[in-house]
Design a protein around this motif. Structure first.
Motif, PDB file in Angstrom:
ATOM      1  N   MET A  27       0.834  -1.195   0.000  1.00  0.00           N
ATOM      2  CA  MET A  27       0.000   0.000   0.000  1.00  0.00           C
ATOM      3  C   MET A  27       0.876   1.256   0.000  1.00  0.00           C
ATOM      4  O   MET A  27       1.839   1.343   0.751  1.00  0.00           O
ATOM      5  N   VAL A  28       0.542   2.183  -0.882  1.00  0.00           N
ATOM      6  CA  VAL A  28       1.300   3.437  -0.942  1.00  0.00           C
ATOM      7  C   VAL A  28       0.402   4.594  -0.573  1.00  0.00           C
ATOM      8  O   VAL A  28      -0.732   4.697  -1.052  1.00  0.00           O
ATOM      9  N   LYS A  29       0.933   5.494   0.232  1.00  0.00           N
ATOM     10  CA  LYS A  29       0.213   6.738   0.516  1.00  0.00           C
ATOM     11  C   LYS A  29       1.127   7.908   0.250  1.00  0.00           C
ATOM     12  O   LYS A  29       2.338   7.819   0.473  1.00  0.00           O
ATOM     13  N   ARG A  30       0.536   8.962  -0.244  1.00  0.00           N
ATOM     14  CA  ARG A  30       1.343  10.154  -0.526  1.00  0.00           C
ATOM     15  C   ARG A  30       0.926  11.281   0.403  1.00  0.00           C
ATOM     16  O   ARG A  30      -0.263  11.516   0.618  1.00  0.00           O
ATOM     17  N   TYR A  31       1.919  11.947   0.941  1.00  0.00           N
ATOM     18  CA  TYR A  31       1.681  13.102   1.805  1.00  0.00           C
ATOM     19  C   TYR A  31       2.491  14.263   1.247  1.00  0.00           C
ATOM     20  O   TYR A  31       3.600  14.070   0.754  1.00  0.00           O
ATOM     21  N   SER A  32       1.915  15.434   1.350  1.00  0.00           N
ATOM     22  CA  SER A  32       2.560  16.565   0.702  1.00  0.00           C
ATOM     23  C   SER A  32       2.701  17.738   1.669  1.00  0.00           C
ATOM     24  O   SER A  32       1.787  18.021   2.431  1.00  0.00           O
ATOM     25  N   ILE A  33       3.852  18.401   1.632  1.00  0.00           N
ATOM     26  CA  ILE A  33       4.012  19.633   2.414  1.00  0.00           C
ATOM     27  C   ILE A  33       4.483  20.724   1.456  1.00  0.00           C
ATOM     28  O   ILE A  33       5.403  20.501   0.661  1.00  0.00           O
ATOM     29  N   GLY A  34       3.869  21.882   1.531  1.00  0.00           N
ATOM     30  CA  GLY A  34       4.301  23.029   0.720  1.00  0.00           C
ATOM     31  C   GLY A  34       4.002  22.835  -0.750  1.00  0.00           C
ATOM     32  O   GLY A  34       3.144  22.037  -1.131  1.00  0.00           O
ATOM     33  N   SER A  35       4.732  23.560  -1.591  1.00  0.00           N
ATOM     34  CA  SER A  35       4.498  23.397  -3.028  1.00  0.00           C
ATOM     35  C   SER A  35       5.701  22.684  -3.624  1.00  0.00           C
ATOM     36  O   SER A  35       6.838  23.128  -3.547  1.00  0.00           O
ATOM     37  N   THR A  57      16.283  16.758   7.528  1.00  0.00           N
ATOM     38  CA  THR A  57      16.288  18.214   7.586  1.00  0.00           C
ATOM     39  C   THR A  57      16.346  18.779   6.172  1.00  0.00           C
ATOM     40  O   THR A  57      17.253  18.458   5.397  1.00  0.00           O
ATOM     41  N   PHE A  58      15.358  19.602   5.871  1.00  0.00           N
ATOM     42  CA  PHE A  58      15.212  20.150   4.523  1.00  0.00           C
ATOM     43  C   PHE A  58      15.701  21.599   4.460  1.00  0.00           C
ATOM     44  O   PHE A  58      15.758  22.286   5.477  1.00  0.00           O
ATOM     45  N   THR A  59      16.021  22.044   3.251  1.00  0.00           N
ATOM     46  CA  THR A  59      16.335  23.467   3.066  1.00  0.00           C
ATOM     47  C   THR A  59      15.023  24.230   2.936  1.00  0.00           C
ATOM     48  O   THR A  59      14.885  25.352   3.419  1.00  0.00           O
ATOM     49  N   ASP A  60      14.071  23.629   2.236  1.00  0.00           N
ATOM     50  CA  ASP A  60      12.729  24.198   2.115  1.00  0.00           C
ATOM     51  C   ASP A  60      11.741  23.084   2.393  1.00  0.00           C
ATOM     52  O   ASP A  60      11.934  21.967   1.916  1.00  0.00           O
ATOM     53  N   LEU A  61      10.697  23.406   3.103  1.00  0.00           N
ATOM     54  CA  LEU A  61       9.706  22.353   3.376  1.00  0.00           C
ATOM     55  C   LEU A  61       8.698  22.246   2.237  1.00  0.00           C
ATOM     56  O   LEU A  61       7.517  22.533   2.394  1.00  0.00           O
ATOM     57  N   ASP A  62       9.201  21.878   1.082  1.00  0.00           N
ATOM     58  CA  ASP A  62       8.340  21.627  -0.076  1.00  0.00           C
ATOM     59  C   ASP A  62       8.650  20.214  -0.523  1.00  0.00           C
ATOM     60  O   ASP A  62       9.625  19.990  -1.252  1.00  0.00           O
ATOM     61  N   VAL A  63       7.857  19.286  -0.083  1.00  0.00           N
ATOM     62  CA  VAL A  63       8.253  17.886  -0.283  1.00  0.00           C
ATOM     63  C   VAL A  63       7.036  16.965  -0.362  1.00  0.00           C
ATOM     64  O   VAL A  63       6.008  17.217   0.253  1.00  0.00           O
ATOM     65  N   ASP A  64       7.197  15.921  -1.148  1.00  0.00           N
ATOM     66  CA  ASP A  64       6.204  14.848  -1.209  1.00  0.00           C
ATOM     67  C   ASP A  64       6.804  13.607  -0.564  1.00  0.00           C
ATOM     68  O   ASP A  64       7.939  13.238  -0.884  1.00  0.00           O
ATOM     69  N   PHE A  65       6.043  12.994   0.335  1.00  0.00           N
ATOM     70  CA  PHE A  65       6.476  11.720   0.910  1.00  0.00           C
ATOM     71  C   PHE A  65       5.597  10.620   0.341  1.00  0.00           C
ATOM     72  O   PHE A  65       4.378  10.778   0.285  1.00  0.00           O
ATOM     73  N   TYR A  66       6.199   9.529  -0.017  1.00  0.00           N
ATOM     74  CA  TYR A  66       5.441   8.338  -0.397  1.00  0.00           C
ATOM     75  C   TYR A  66       5.759   7.279   0.652  1.00  0.00           C
ATOM     76  O   TYR A  66       6.924   6.914   0.836  1.00  0.00           O
ATOM     77  N   ILE A  67       4.732   6.855   1.355  1.00  0.00           N
ATOM     78  CA  ILE A  67       4.938   5.886   2.431  1.00  0.00           C
ATOM     79  C   ILE A  67       4.349   4.544   1.981  1.00  0.00           C
ATOM     80  O   ILE A  67       3.176   4.462   1.597  1.00  0.00           O
ATOM     81  N   ILE A  68       5.187   3.538   2.034  1.00  0.00           N
ATOM     82  CA  ILE A  68       4.780   2.216   1.547  1.00  0.00           C
ATOM     83  C   ILE A  68       4.778   1.231   2.712  1.00  0.00           C
ATOM     84  O   ILE A  68       5.739   1.179   3.475  1.00  0.00           O
ATOM     85  N   GLU A  69       3.694   0.486   2.835  1.00  0.00           N
ATOM     86  CA  GLU A  69       3.667  -0.576   3.845  1.00  0.00           C
ATOM     87  C   GLU A  69       3.292  -1.893   3.194  1.00  0.00           C
ATOM     88  O   GLU A  69       2.311  -1.953   2.444  1.00  0.00           O
ATOM     89  N   GLU A  70       4.091  -2.916   3.439  1.00  0.00           N
ATOM     90  CA  GLU A  70       3.819  -4.239   2.866  1.00  0.00           C
ATOM     91  C   GLU A  70       4.178  -5.308   3.897  1.00  0.00           C
ATOM     92  O   GLU A  70       4.628  -4.992   4.997  1.00  0.00           O
ATOM     93  N   ASP A  71       4.008  -6.581   3.479  1.00  0.00           N
ATOM     94  CA  ASP A  71       4.249  -7.684   4.418  1.00  0.00           C
ATOM     95  C   ASP A  71       5.709  -8.066   4.569  1.00  0.00           C
ATOM     96  O   ASP A  71       6.079  -8.811   5.480  1.00  0.00           O
ATOM     97  N   SER A  72       6.537  -7.647   3.631  1.00  0.00           N
ATOM     98  CA  SER A  72       7.950  -8.028   3.704  1.00  0.00           C
ATOM     99  C   SER A  72       8.800  -6.899   3.136  1.00  0.00           C
ATOM    100  O   SER A  72       8.290  -6.005   2.451  1.00  0.00           O
ATOM    101  N   ALA A  73      10.090  -6.977   3.431  1.00  0.00           N
ATOM    102  CA  ALA A  73      11.016  -5.962   2.901  1.00  0.00           C
ATOM    103  C   ALA A  73      10.987  -5.988   1.373  1.00  0.00           C
ATOM    104  O   ALA A  73      10.907  -4.944   0.721  1.00  0.00           O
TER     105      ALA A  73
END
Ligand code: MIG
Length: 634
Positions: free
Chosen positions: A1-9, A124-140
């Motif tokens: 499962m992938v989820k995307r989270y976004s901060i800033g532009s 630690t970012f220089t600018d907080l403009d970032v997309d995170f993709y968080i993946i959760e699965e059953d194995s590495a």
């Protein structure tokens, strides 16, 4: 499962190929400190943290700090925070959860992975403009597969790109190339490609050929291809020489294809050709134009390229040198004590690849005008991508292509080599660690300078280096100008080098199949033991790797060693290879052993229920008969 989270532009880096809707609830995963521009996450006890592609230190990154800042750095030490590529993916596993974190962010990014606090990961970012993709699965492996699906299929080289290749800075002229081929033939060293470093160019001008040195490159390419099945691979640098009458320069200036300063002037840096401009590859028009230039060399019938200096590397800017001169002027009558000496030393010592220089120029992207440092880590990726896009347009999908600087996303367009390593024993385990994490990040066509780029190589080091390089998809021996000659024929025991490099061709069917599978299934070519076994010991072993899931390799990386310790998580069959038809088989029960290995012996462990098929010896990949295989089973 992938989820995307976004901060800033967020700047769209095109690292990801799927469109994932933005979710809310980032706070459930990360702690966010907007003032410090930091996000952090608790690490679980004993959790393993893999990822970060090319970076130094072990496969497990935990316990140290790293930086994403693509840089031309010719010394790779334990404290080297950043290398040529940025691969912002982390895999957390081994303590219950299996979590992938892709940080889609093209600027400078600091990682503290349990360094300040053992159980804390902080970005630690220089600018907080970032997309995170968080993946959760059953194995590495499940996380890796899902991530790789998100970023798209990895590049596949032509078959000859899986053969042995020989390079040197530089084979200076046609005669040197022909002599090299002759020496290889006389010594029965198979070879598929020979590299031309920057000295094939006229005054370091990209896409030109020095006519004194290579009077007819096209004839040479064809002769080598037809008579010897050897391909020539020239280097292309990121910078374009400023020179009246040089078509690439003239066209670039006329059409505004180069990166500009705030005041609209073309940004000027000094690199190999002297005064040079950088193509604005983040601009679609300019990238297309630069990609097209590769056809000038394709017309010489070369069919591969290695792209260098694409961080982009800057020797110095005139602005900075002026400041240094001023400082010298200012202090010339003064006593150099009182801090002046240190100041001068620092100014001169940091003139190369200076952060402030990267803040001096801009890109005209389809997402607006953007200062270089904000998207710095994408430059190498987009430059190489321009070449592939051009090849595609002219219907060529058979070009060998890899670069030095990279970013996740570039793995779809080409491979990488890991830059200027050294002829050091410690750089054998370094590449082993890099390979796993680069594979995780999508880079499958990878290799290092076998034998080491800088400093002098010895016969035993080069021979032991084959313990890993015989299996890396990119298998290239390359060395720097002024170092001891490093071709296998430059040492005493030509016979062993011939036998061992020939083994590469025996392994080719296995290597090819394993590579294909990793591409098609979004899996790994090199597996760490922790992906295959569940026991605690397997999580610690970082100097043994699986190639695919059938064979385990255990390179020797210590000077004067007569063998090494090996950990076997299950019963295995040891194949001790001296050549295609000279090898011993020994069965081992699971456990710990000291296994001896002479300098000319390669240790390969075969798993129960698996087999290794060997092809007959060949002088190059086109001679390998994939239908006439000898199968070793266990
Ligand atoms: O500033 O082209 O990493 O492989 O031989 C050095 C000369 C430029 C760096 C590359 C290396 C290459 C060398 N280049």
């Amino acid at each position: 499962m992938v989820k995307r989270y976004s901060i800033g532009s967020v700047f769209k880096s095109e690292s990801v190929i799927e469109d994932i809707e933005v979710s809310s609830g980032l706070a459930d995963i990360f702690m966010l400190d907007e003032e410090k521009k930091e996000v952090s996450l608790k690490l679980l006890d004993d959790e393993l943290v893999y990822g970060l592609g090319e970076s130094v230190r072990g496969i497990n990154k935990r316990g140290w700090k790293y930086l994403s800042n693509n840089v031309d750095i010719p010394i790779h030490l334990e404290q080297t925070m950043a290398l040529y590529g940025s691969h912002n993916f982390l895999l957390l596993f081994g303590s219950g959860r299996n979590l992938g974190i892709f940080i889609d962010y093209p600027g400078y990014l600091n990682y503290d992975i349990g360094f300040s606090k053992r159980n804390e990961l902080t970005l630690t970012f220089t600018d907080l403009d970032v997309d995170f993709y968080i993946i959760e699965e059953d194995s590495a492996l499940g996380v890796v597969k899902r991530f790789r699906k998100l970023i798209g299929k990895s590049y596949e080289p032509p078959l000859w790109g899986l053969g042995y290749s020989q390079s040197r800075w530089s084979y200076n002229n046609e005669q040197e190339v022909l002599d090299l081929v002759k020496t290889f033939k006389e010594n029965n060293i198979p070879v598929d490609a020979i590299y031309l470093d920057i000295d094939h160019m006229e005054r370091f001008k990209d896409f030109t050929v020095n006519k004194q040195r290579f009077p007819d490159l096209k004839a040479l390419s064809n002769k080598l291809k037809k008579e010897e099945n050897i391909h020539l691979v020239p280097a292309v640098d990121a910078c374009v020489k400023v020179e009246e009458g040089y078509d690439v320069y003239e066209e670039g200036v006329k059409n505004n294809y180069f990166c500009k300063k705030e005041n609209g002037e073309n940004f000027l840096a000094h690199v190999w050709p002297g005064r040079a401009h950088f193509p604005d590859v983040l601009n679609d028009r300019a990238r297309k134009w630069f990609g097209k230039q590769f056809s000038k060399l394709l017309e010489q019938d070369v069919d591969g390229f290695w792209i260098d200096m694409n961080e982009p590397s800057i020797f110095y800017t005139e602005e900075r040198v002026k400041e240094i001169y001023q400082k010298f002027e200012e202090i010339k009558d003064k006593d150099l004590g009182g801090g002046y000496f240190a100041e001068i030393q620092d100014m001169v010592g940091t003139v190369q690849n200076r952060p402030a220089d990267y803040e001096m120029f801009y890109h005209e992207t389809n997402q607006g005008k953007i200062r270089h440092d904000k998207i710095h880590n994408l430059y190498g990726y987009y430059l190489l991508r321009g070449a592939t896009e051009h090849f595609k347009e002219i219907g060529r999908d058979d070009i060998l292509l890899f670069g030095r600087s990279s970013h996740i996303g570039m793995h779809r367009y080409g491979g990488i080599w890991t830059g200027d390593n050294h002829s050091w024993w410690s750089h054998i385990p370094l590449i082993m660690h890099q390979l796993v994490n680069l594979n995780i990040c999508g880079f499958l066509y990878v290799g290092c300078d076998t034998g080491g780029f800088a400093s002098d190589c010895s016969q035993d080091l080069l021979m032991r280096w084959l313990g890993i390089s015989l299996f890396t998809p990119l298998f290239r021996n390359h060395s720097a100008i002024y170092t001891r000659r490093q071709e296998p024929t430059a040492f005493e025991d030509n016979k062993s080098f011939s036998d061992l490099i020939s083994l590469r061709y025996a392994f080719l069917p296995y290597i090819y199949e394993t590579y294909k599978k990793a591409v098609n299934e979004d899996t790994l070519y090199f597996y760490p033991l922790s992906f295959i076994y569940d026991d605690e010991r397997s999580k610690e072993v970082e100097d043994q790797l699986f190639v695919g899931q059938s064979i385990m390799i255990t390179p020797i990386y210590k000077q004067n060693a007569k063998g090494r310790h090996v950990y076997l998580p299950e019963d295995m069959l040891l194949l001790r290879f001296r050549s295609y038809d000279d090898y011993d088989k020994e069965e081992y029960k699971a456990g710990d052993y000291y296994v001896s290995a002479k300098e000319n012996e390669i240790l390969v462990f075969l798993r129960k229920g698996h087999s290794l098929a060997l092809a007959k010896p060949a002088r190059n990949t086109s001679e390998v008969d994939f239908n006439d295989l000898k199968e070793i089973k266990f």
